[in-house]
Structures are given as C-alpha cells and as structure tokens.
Design an enzyme around this catalytic site. Sequence first.
Site, PDB file in Angstrom:
ATOM      1  CG  ASP A 360      52.590  41.069 -15.662  1.00  0.00           C
ATOM      2  OD1 ASP A 360      51.581  40.809 -14.980  1.00  0.00           O
ATOM      3  OD2 ASP A 360      53.748  41.051 -15.210  1.00  0.00           O
ATOM      4  CG  ASP A 362      57.111  42.180 -11.441  1.00  0.00           C
ATOM      5  OD1 ASP A 362      56.967  42.652 -10.294  1.00  0.00           O
ATOM      6  OD2 ASP A 362      57.699  41.116 -11.667  1.00  0.00           O
ATOM      7  CE1 TYR A 432      58.118  34.705  -6.908  1.00  0.00           C
ATOM      8  CE2 TYR A 432      56.264  33.291  -7.456  1.00  0.00           C
ATOM      9  CZ  TYR A 432      57.072  34.366  -7.754  1.00  0.00           C
ATOM     10  OH  TYR A 432      56.845  35.108  -8.882  1.00  0.00           O
TER      11      TYR A 432
END
Length: 590
Positions: A360, A362, A432
């Site tokens: 992953d 980010d 968020y």
Amino acid sequence: MVGLAAPAEAATSATATFSKPSDWGSGFEGRWTVKNTGTTTLSSWTVEWDFPAGTTVTSAWDADVTGSANHWTGKNKTWNGTLAPGASVTFGFNGTGSGSPSGCKLNGASCDGGPSVPGDALPSAPGTPTASNITNTAVTLNWSAATDDKGIKNYDVFRNGTKVATVTGTSYTNTGLTAGTDYSYTVQARDTIDQVGPVSGARAVRTTGGSTDPGTPGTGSKIKLGYFTEWGVYDRNYHVKNIVSSGSASKITHINYSFGNVTGGKCVMGDAYAATDKAYTADQAVDGVADTWDQPLRGNFNQLRKLKAANPNIKVLWSFGGWTWSGGFTDAVKNPTAFAQSCYDLIEDPRWADVFDGIDLDWEYPNSCGLSCDASGPNAFKNMMQAMRAKFGPNYLVTAAVTADGSAGGKIEQTDYAGAAQYMNWFNVMTYDFFGSFNAAGPTAPHSPLTSYTGIPQQGFTSADAIAKFKAQGVPAAKLLLGIGFYGRGWTGVTQAAPGGTATGAAPGTYEAGIEDYKVLKNTCPPTGTIAGTSYSKCGSNWWSYDTPATVAGKMAWAKQQGLGGAFFWDFTGDTANGELVTAISNGLQ
C-alpha cells in the site's frame, strides 16, 4: 428565473447537452455540457430540466443544483459562469433512479439552440451490450441500435465509466486489456446534432487468465481493512494480540501495516526494532508462546505471521509513506521501475516474505501539497502504480491511500487516479480530517462528514463529494473504500453547541492536542447531536466530532448503496477493548 439574455437571443447563442457516463444499478452519474455557440461572451448560465418521479439528484459538482418536486436547476459557480464564444463547461451530479431528463431549458430557451422547447428529442438508450470472444486481452461487444426522431450518428463506448471509442456501427472490439481483470461496459448514442441519450445497461466482463484473488473487491465480499500502527506498541501498548482479544480478527479481511519509509528513491524500514526484533513474552504473544533470543524473526512481523496462521482469512499489506514520510515519493517516482524493485526486494525478504500479501502506497499528495508540496505531474502516480504491478505481478495486492478532497480544482483533480486504477486493487479514500483544530479559531465542524450541510466551511469536503469525484474521473466504485476515523477532532473555548461555533484552540488530547480516541470520547464527552452522518458533542467548553457505532452503521449502508468495495479505518488503537467500531463496520457490510 434570471437568464443572461432574452429567450430569443439565448436560443441562438448556447446549447446544453446531457450524458450519463456511468450507471451502477442503484444510481448513475449525469453530466450537462453547456457550450457557447454564439459570437458574444456569456456571463452566466442556468440549465433547467425535469426528471420523472423516482429519479433524483443526490450530489453535484461544478454547479449549484437544486430541485423542487421533479424539476431541477443547475446554476454556474462564481468561477465558471463566463464562456467565451466556442467555449464549453461541464457540470455533473450523482443520481438515483433510471429516468432521463426532459423539457431542458438553457437560460430560459431551448437547450439545443432552436426556437422550440424542449427541441430535438434525445436518442433512446442502446440495448445492453453482449460480450463474446473474450480472451486474456480483448472482448467483442454487440448491442441493439438506439432510435431517434432525426437519426443516429454514432455511439460512444465506455469502459469503467471512461470513453474508449466512438463507432458508427453497433459492435466494437476492445483490445489491450489485462488478463484476469473485471471491466464494465456501457454504450451511449449520439444523434445528428451530437445530442447524447441515456446510457445503456452495463455489461460486466472478466478477461481470461490472471489471478482470481478473493482479496480484490468485486468478487462478492466487501473489504474490511484496518491500519495497524508500528509505533502503537510503545505508549499506546497496542499489539497484534489485541486484534485477537478484541474479537476483531474474525471481523476484518485485511491489515495495513504502517508505515515503511520512502527515502533515497527506495522503500526502506520504518522502525526495524518494532517490526522485526522486539521480543514478546508469552502473555503478549498471539499464540501464547514467548520469543526466544535466537529466533530469526521477532517483533510485529512475527506476531502478524502467527495471526495469519490462526486467521487465514486475513491478508496483510505493508504500507509505505504516510503524512510524515510522503516527501520521499517525489524522488522515488523519477525512476518508478527502480522504486518498485526496491519495494519488492524489501517486502520479499526471505525472513518475512510470507507475512505480506500486498503493498500500500500512502502518498500525501501526488502533484499537490500535504506536509510538503510535490510537482511530479498528473501522470506520476499512475506511472508508479504501473511499475508496481509490473514488478509484483497479478497475484499481489497493490493499493493506495488517497486524498478525499472533492472540492472544485482540489487534490483529486490534480492526479490521474483513473489511469492508475487499472493497475490497482483498490483505493483507501481518506474521508476524514476534513476539519479540525488546525484551524484554531474554528468554525467547529465534523471532521468526517458523509454529506454536505448548510454552513459547511468548505464545499467538496465530504465523503459523498470525494466518492462522486473519483467516480466521475472513471475510478470504478468497487475499487473505492470508505474511510472511518476511530478518533475525534476537537476544539476548546467553544460556547455554541451546534456546529459552526468559534473556538480558541485545540481541545486537550491524550497524545496530541485536538485529537482523542473514540474509546475515550464515548465516556468523557458523549454525543449531543448528529450532522451530515456523523456525531458531535459539547462538554464544558470543549467541542468534539467523531463516529460512533450508530453513525458507522449509517456510513456502511451508504457505502453499499454506492456500490463501494468496502471500508477501512485508522486505526485499531482508537477502538474499545471489545472492538465496538470494528463490529459496526463488519455488521454494516454484511
């Protein structure tokens, strides 16, 4: 209604055409394109249309869209109302239902520039395509013809919501596909004046060969992913065993282990001691067996190995970057092939290769600004993901955490996420941290609003806007995961209970001012209201917003309605000892 000019003048100066580039069953994306066909500049525009009962607009971008009964109106934003001769502008929306617009007016006149209203009829929808001759890299599509009162000119063919061809007949062969990959095809007709009608039904196609990895969204089960923080084993005293003792292990499908660093153009270890060397006693270990001084692997990696042995349903990805370490991506993507090789060499180290099922990335944020600013260009992220897929192959999960900035001209628009999607399994959309005490004086606002509301400090800063923006760009809904924060953001010096109040600074938090875990806030500052699908609370002069099991349930229902691939959360440490929020996600995605 106030238009730019009298109807007779407007009728000869501009047109508005409708298209439906994607349809996911329970809803669709619609687009209006306004074009100045005259010789003088337009300074504003207003498009009106009617939908049949049961078809509504749920969210919109690049225009102010309002509705009354079945009548809808789209007005230009302050920044896109002026159109020079020959110029055009497009605004879009998400809708529910299956109806098509009728009675279109542009600045009070016909949308096709003619003297009558509604003007030339739109084409009908073509038949849902059929698929044949499916191979590893190609598929042939056929569909029944659309009808139109003036005749059909051609058809636009869309793959995963993005136009890939325009053809005059009723068949098309799409080549250059990826083996073992899911695609969705729709078709839309154009009449002789280039008006587009409703999009056809969608035809799902999976090319032959490749991987049938059940970890990829779209295979029937929803992704339920949690972030495990490497540093959580220190002050927070949260270990892999806590995933088991809380009951969460049986309710998740994936774990993102965060974070590895990105520096010197390479993937490198974050905290090697926590990852591979920290010794666990028997009472701290997942299986109750203590580490020995001479075993080749200890630390979090060894505990994750034990977790997977007891819970074979769980897949683990190693996440690199994050807020603090995203600055390294700029150099790394200058040579994406070498970067991918470095990540592969680290993750596939024989000491822990069996622990990880994916990578992953980010990057906060490509071609935009986060902790630092990047100017790699809109293709850098896509090139990085293409290199990762080429190196790791079809059986490895390749994912990314991405911005949720759905504002006009915002971060989503700065990067070719749709181009990258073809090489990726999914995106973790970080829905968020939209609002918080980083704006010390307020106004107070929920940090993870699902939808917009009157008085929201920034339009486009909602989950719905972000998801709509990614869909509009062409990212398949099944490759989008909705983000849930297991914490709240808060201000102090607040006198107003409702959102929108002023503040004097950040509310005190256990580890950082302005941030507190859900497990703390549920007891110290219980919710006093809800807005935009999330809760807020005022206790004394402190004001907090955070998600609860009830609001998480609502967000999961929305995610399913949108056809999303599932949900993820940041992070395990914010939940209660019995995993209340993980349970809400799991139950909500059943």
